[in-house]
Design a protein around this motif. Structure first.
Motif, PDB file in Angstrom:
ATOM      1  N   ALA A  16      -2.106  -5.804  -3.728  1.00  0.00           N
ATOM      2  CA  ALA A  16      -1.052  -4.829  -4.043  1.00  0.00           C
ATOM      3  C   ALA A  16      -1.281  -3.527  -3.279  1.00  0.00           C
ATOM      4  O   ALA A  16      -0.323  -2.924  -2.769  1.00  0.00           O
ATOM      5  N   GLU A  17      -2.526  -3.086  -3.176  1.00  0.00           N
ATOM      6  CA  GLU A  17      -2.814  -1.860  -2.426  1.00  0.00           C
ATOM      7  C   GLU A  17      -2.567  -2.055  -0.933  1.00  0.00           C
ATOM      8  O   GLU A  17      -2.030  -1.186  -0.258  1.00  0.00           O
ATOM      9  N   VAL A  18      -2.963  -3.208  -0.413  1.00  0.00           N
ATOM     10  CA  VAL A  18      -2.717  -3.499   1.010  1.00  0.00           C
ATOM     11  C   VAL A  18      -1.221  -3.438   1.288  1.00  0.00           C
ATOM     12  O   VAL A  18      -0.777  -2.795   2.252  1.00  0.00           O
ATOM     13  N   ALA A  49       5.459   2.399   3.915  1.00  0.00           N
ATOM     14  CA  ALA A  49       4.148   2.585   3.304  1.00  0.00           C
ATOM     15  C   ALA A  49       3.954   4.037   2.920  1.00  0.00           C
ATOM     16  O   ALA A  49       4.511   4.942   3.543  1.00  0.00           O
ATOM     17  N   PRO A  50       3.162   4.294   1.872  1.00  0.00           N
ATOM     18  CA  PRO A  50       2.898   5.680   1.511  1.00  0.00           C
ATOM     19  C   PRO A  50       2.089   6.382   2.595  1.00  0.00           C
ATOM     20  O   PRO A  50       1.451   5.745   3.420  1.00  0.00           O
ATOM     21  N   SER A  51       2.128   7.683   2.564  1.00  0.00           N
ATOM     22  CA  SER A  51       1.340   8.463   3.512  1.00  0.00           C
ATOM     23  C   SER A  51      -0.138   8.309   3.187  1.00  0.00           C
ATOM     24  O   SER A  51      -0.498   7.695   2.186  1.00  0.00           O
ATOM     25  N   ALA A  52      -0.981   8.884   4.020  1.00  0.00           N
ATOM     26  CA  ALA A  52      -2.424   8.790   3.803  1.00  0.00           C
ATOM     27  C   ALA A  52      -2.835   9.358   2.458  1.00  0.00           C
ATOM     28  O   ALA A  52      -3.835   8.954   1.884  1.00  0.00           O
ATOM     29  N   SER A  53      -2.055  10.285   1.927  1.00  0.00           N
ATOM     30  CA  SER A  53      -2.380  10.870   0.628  1.00  0.00           C
ATOM     31  C   SER A  53      -1.897  10.006  -0.528  1.00  0.00           C
ATOM     32  O   SER A  53      -2.137  10.320  -1.677  1.00  0.00           O
ATOM     33  N   GLY A  54      -1.182   8.903  -0.212  1.00  0.00           N
ATOM     34  CA  GLY A  54      -0.667   8.032  -1.259  1.00  0.00           C
ATOM     35  C   GLY A  54       0.710   8.436  -1.738  1.00  0.00           C
ATOM     36  O   GLY A  54       1.292   7.774  -2.582  1.00  0.00           O
ATOM     37  N   GLN A  55       1.251   9.522  -1.218  1.00  0.00           N
ATOM     38  CA  GLN A  55       2.570  10.011  -1.621  1.00  0.00           C
ATOM     39  C   GLN A  55       3.662   9.333  -0.809  1.00  0.00           C
ATOM     40  O   GLN A  55       3.422   8.827   0.278  1.00  0.00           O
ATOM     41  N   ALA A  56       4.884   9.373  -1.321  1.00  0.00           N
ATOM     42  CA  ALA A  56       6.015   8.811  -0.585  1.00  0.00           C
ATOM     43  C   ALA A  56       6.180   9.564   0.728  1.00  0.00           C
ATOM     44  O   ALA A  56       5.889  10.755   0.825  1.00  0.00           O
ATOM     45  N   GLY A  70      -8.247   1.667   1.959  1.00  0.00           N
ATOM     46  CA  GLY A  70      -9.597   1.327   1.504  1.00  0.00           C
ATOM     47  C   GLY A  70     -10.022   2.165   0.308  1.00  0.00           C
ATOM     48  O   GLY A  70     -10.608   1.649  -0.649  1.00  0.00           O
ATOM     49  N   LEU A  71      -9.702   3.450   0.342  1.00  0.00           N
ATOM     50  CA  LEU A  71     -10.022   4.324  -0.791  1.00  0.00           C
ATOM     51  C   LEU A  71      -9.223   3.929  -2.032  1.00  0.00           C
ATOM     52  O   LEU A  71      -9.751   3.930  -3.149  1.00  0.00           O
ATOM     53  N   ALA A  72      -7.951   3.578  -1.838  1.00  0.00           N
ATOM     54  CA  ALA A  72      -7.117   3.141  -2.961  1.00  0.00           C
ATOM     55  C   ALA A  72      -7.659   1.835  -3.551  1.00  0.00           C
ATOM     56  O   ALA A  72      -7.662   1.651  -4.769  1.00  0.00           O
TER      57      ALA A  72
END
Length: 173
Positions: A26-28, A55-62, A79-81
């Protein structure tokens, strides 16, 4: 198997592993990647470097229009997620009450590869990748430890100020 017997033990193990794989995959997918293969307990993923992405940005945001992080930065963020979602498997208890933990190590590299679709479409096809970048991936993975996201120094440098890191590790060879 020792606690539940061969039949029920064989049913419980995939149940736990499927939860882990579902969370990782799911994270991938959330970071615009795809799973290319499973080999033992390893998962090989691909994050393309498209000109536009959901895909979300590097910060995980839209993402905003035109905001596309390079694949290497997205790979690090992914990887961090993955490590964050693995925290939910830090204490798994079997039906008989035995506690154990599951963890993962993540190695991420960026660079050119040759990507092939091989096989007979009438029977089965698989994606295969090859190239020097995979050698770098293998070396990075060998240095990674459980709970870590390890990337080559060149990826940190290429990411500019988008990535903070904890420290450096010298690889073998």
């Amino acid at each position: 198997m020792r606690e539940l017997g061969p039949q029920r033990g064989a049913e419980e193990l995939p149940r736990h592993l499927n939860r882990v794989y579902d969370a990782v995959i799911a994270e991938v997918h959330r970071y615009g990647g795809s799973v290319l293969s499973f080999s033992g307990d390893a998962v090989t993923c691909w994050l393309d470097d498209p000109s536009a992405s959901d895909a979300p940005s590097a910060s995980g945001q839209a993402r905003e229009a035109g905001d596309v992080a390079p694949a290497g930065v997205r790979a690090i963020a992914c990887g961090l997620a993955i490590q964050q979602v693995m925290a939910q498997f830090g204490a798994v208890t079997t039906p008989a009450g035995t506690a154990f933990s599951l963890s993962i190590k993540v190695a991420a590299v960026a660079g050119p590869v040759r990507r092939f679709l091989v096989g007979d479409p009438a029977i089965q096809t698989i994606e295969a990748i090859a190239g020097q970048t995979l050698d770098e991936l293998a070396a990075t993975e060998q240095c990674a430890e459980r709970g870590q996201v390890l990337v080559p120094a060149g990826m940190i440098e290429a990411a500019g100020g988008l990535v903070e890191f904890e420290g450096w590790r010298q690889g073998e060879g």
